[in-house]
Structure formats: structure tokens, C-alpha cells
Write an enzyme that holds these catalytic residues in place. Structure first.
Site, PDB file in Angstrom:
ATOM      1  CB  THR A 139      -0.853   0.059   1.066  1.00 12.97           C
ATOM      2  OG1 THR A 139      -0.069  -0.149   2.509  1.00 12.97           O
ATOM      3  CG2 THR A 139      -2.035  -1.128   1.032  1.00 12.97           C
ATOM      4  CE1 TYR A 140       2.047   7.376  -2.421  1.00 14.03           C
ATOM      5  CE2 TYR A 140       1.310   8.561  -0.357  1.00 14.03           C
ATOM      6  CZ  TYR A 140       1.846   8.532  -1.565  1.00 14.03           C
ATOM      7  OH  TYR A 140       2.380   9.726  -1.910  1.00 14.03           O
TER       8      TYR A 140
END
Length: 369
Positions: A139-140
């Protein structure tokens, strides 16, 4: 900002062109300077730490005296008392304890872990994380949230149960301390069934770290048994203290060990003793210890400090630290160790020997100077 606008031209005039006094990099620089001043004004002092090695049946274990001596004469007088003393177990305490699993990674905890465990600089960590993100593997990575989505908790629980068994699974919802952006999840793998990922050495190593940490966050706490033995010295009022720890259930430690500094006075596995049991002292040593000046900041520890003080955003830490290096306000370098003469006295086989030797101190690797 108002101060910065006036300050930058002053730096160009007095120091060199193209410098700037950005409001966040100024604070980072100030933190490094304050630490340097603290080290320069540090006055060292020394005392004697006394340690023992005991034997019981076929087991050896160590103890640390619950007092320190200022001078070598006092240490010698204590060892003279030990010469004619008997040693016995005064008390033995066993307490169950636990080690809690760590929260998933935010940007700053990822940078700190990658620095400590993989030896990555902040830029190297962020560059590898960017690649993993672009490949759709994590994820980010710019986040200060420790929250995991319901899907992530469900997927990780299923993988943990399959791989390690039900007793290792303990799904948890972590909460932010408040004030953080909630727009992103913690930095975590997208697919928990993939325990490896990445197409270069750096991305593979970083992915493995992120996978292990996220999985560990959803695993059971480790169970431990802490033991403290107090040893009585018949001719002296001081006592030797021995601490030990045994892991009775590894839980999340199966995957991820915390960075907690090991207590240097901790013994490993201890023999099965009872109160009043007589012990045989193999050796007792009084060694001179000098107080050490504070450590300089590494890239990881200054990130931790900035975060503690609420300065900057997770996305800016790497660029702040690289800017103050590019502008040559600070450099990352190894600090050379110095040498100091230290004394030690050892009682072994009824004889006290004295020695003095040179010991190096103050050497540091990859620090902001």
C-alpha cells in the site's frame, strides 16, 4: 517563513550562495547542533561495576552487584571480603510476563527499521518502497497511520492460521494516537499469501521486512518467564542480582524480533535453584566504567526525534535529511574512537589480580555531524 525570507540572503552573503533556511530543515539542523554542544560540554566520570560468575552443579551463571564503588581501593576491600565469604541464594522470584506484538509500519517506523536492520539510508528505503508501491505489492508508503483495513486483517489472519496454527493468530485493530491523517492505511503488503516480492535486492529485502512486520502485528503476544535471583554474601551487606528470561511461547517472535536493546546484565537460561542453596564463586571482577557522552543522531534516530516533536510530515523526512547534507550544514560520517586507560581487579581462586588496559570509546558509525 518571515524569518526565513530575511535569513536566506544573509546566508548567501556571509557563507555561500544557494543556501536556504527552510523552516523544517532549520529545526533538523538545530537538533543536530544541540546534540553536538551536549557532547562537547559532557564531563565524564567513572565508577567500578562488580560482576560475578557463579557455578551450581554443572551450570554457570552471572550476577551483578547492587552497588558500585568510586575508587579501586574500595573495590579491592570488597573483593577481600569476598575471599572469606560464602555465597548462597537469598531469594528467587519467577514471574510470568509477555512481549506485545508491534504495530504495522508507518513511513517513519519503516525508515527506522530499514536503517537499523538493513542498513538502508532514508533515500534508499523510500526509493525501494516507491518501486514496491508501483509494482502493486504494498500500500502507499507515505503514511502516519497504523490502521489496517478489515480485508487486511481477514487476509493476514487466514495466512497466519494456515502457516503457523490457530494459537499464533490474534487479530488486532490498531489506533492512531490522534492528529494523524487517516487518508491512508499503514504501509503493508497487498497480498499476504506472498511472503516475498520485488525485482531487485533492495526491494526484496524491504518487502520481506514489511511482510514480516505486518504479519507479526496480527499474531499472538509472546509469553515469557522472568527470573530474578538474589545472592547473599556472608561477609558483606551488598548482594549480587541475576536476571534471566525464558520464552515459554514464541508467538509473534517466530517472525519478527523487536529492536529492544538486550539488557547486557541479563543471563541466559538459569539453573533450577532453591532458597538457601550454596553457590560456588568462580570469579568476581570489579571493572572501571566511564560514563559515555550521548550518541550523535543517525538518520533513523533524527527521524524518530522529529516525529516525537511533531515536526515535518512522513513524506518529507527523507528530503529534509538529504537537504541539510546537500547544503553541507551536516555530513554523515564515522566518528573516530579515542582511547582511555581503565583499571580492573579480579578475584579468582583466592587471588586478587590487578590490571590496567587501554579501551576505545566514543567511536560511532554513520552519524550526522
Amino acid at each position: 517563513r518571515l524569518v526565513g525570507f530575511d535569513l536566506s540572503p544573509l546566508l548567501w552573503k556571509k557563507i555561500k550562495p544557494n543556501l536556504s533556511a527552510g523552516r523544517v530543515q532549520s529545526v533538523a539542523l538545530r537538533i543536530v547542533v544541540d546534540k553536538e554542544r551536549e557532547i562537547k560540554s559532557f564531563i565524564t566520570s567513572s565508577d567500578f561495576k562488580v560482576t560475578s560468575e557463579f557455578n551450581y552443579k554443572s551450570s554457570n551463571f552471572n550476577g551483578v552487584l547492587n552497588a558500585r564503588f568510586k575508587k579501586s581501593e574500595e573495590s579491592k576491600a570488597f573483593l577481600e571480603k569476598c575471599k572469606i565469604s560464602e555465597f548462597s541464594v537469598e531469594s528467587l522470584e519467577k514471574k510470568p510476563g509477555k512481549k506485545s506484538s508491534p504495530a504495522p509500519f508507518t513511513t517513519s517506523t519503516l525508515q527506522q527499521a530499514a536503517s537499523g536492520r538493513l542498513g538502508f539510508s532514508l533515500q534508499r528505503t523510500m526509493s525501494a518502497a516507491q518501486s514496491l508501491y508501483e509494482e502493486g505489492l504494498i500500500t502507499y508508503m507515505r503514511t502516519d497511520s497504523v490502521i489496517l483495513s478489515e480485508d487486511a486483517i481477514k487476509d493476514s489472519t487466514s495466512v497466519i492460521t494456515k502457516k503457523y496454527g490457530k494459537e499464533y493468530s490474534n487479530p488486532k485493530k490498531y489506533k492512531n494516537k490522534g492528529g494523524e491523517q487517516e487518508a491512508h492505511e499503514a504501509c503493508r503488503p497487498i497480498y499476504f499469501e506472498n511472503d516475498s516480492g520485488g525485482n531487485s535486492d533492495d526491494t526484496k529485502r524491504l518487502y520481506s521486512l514489511i511482510w514480516k512486520r505486518t504479519m507479526a502485528s496480527q499474531m499472538s503476544d509472546a509469553k515469557i518467564e522472568r527470573t530474578v535471583i538474589t545472592t547473599k554474601i556472608s561477609k558483606a551487606k551488598e548482594k549480587f542480582i541475576t536476571k534471566g528470561e525464558v520464552v515459554t511461547f514464541d508467538g509473534f517472535l517466530k517472525l519478527y524480533t523487536p529492536d529492544a536493546k538486550k539488557d547486557e546484565d541479563e543471563s541466559g537460561l538459569l539453573p533450577n535453584l532453591k532458597d538457601g542453596e550454596k553457590l560456588n564463586a568462580i570469579s568476581i571482577k570489579a571493572a572501571q566504567m566511564f560514563k559515555k557522552p550521548p550518541n550523535r543522531y543517525s538518520e533513523a534516530s533524527i527521524v524518530k526525534k522529529l516525529e516525537e516533536l511533531g515536526i515535518g510530515r512522513p513524506s518529507t523526512y527523507a528530503s529534509i535529511i538529504s537537504t541539510i547534507q546537500k547544503r553541507e550544514y551536516v555530513e554523515i560520517k564515522d566518528v573516530e574512537a579515542k582511547e582511555k586507560k581503565v583499571e580492573a581487579l579480579t578475584l579468582r581462586g583466592g587471588i586478587i589480580t590487578e590490571e590496567s588496559k587501554l579501551e576505545s570509546y566514543g567511536g560511532e558509525k554513520k552519524k550526522l555531524v
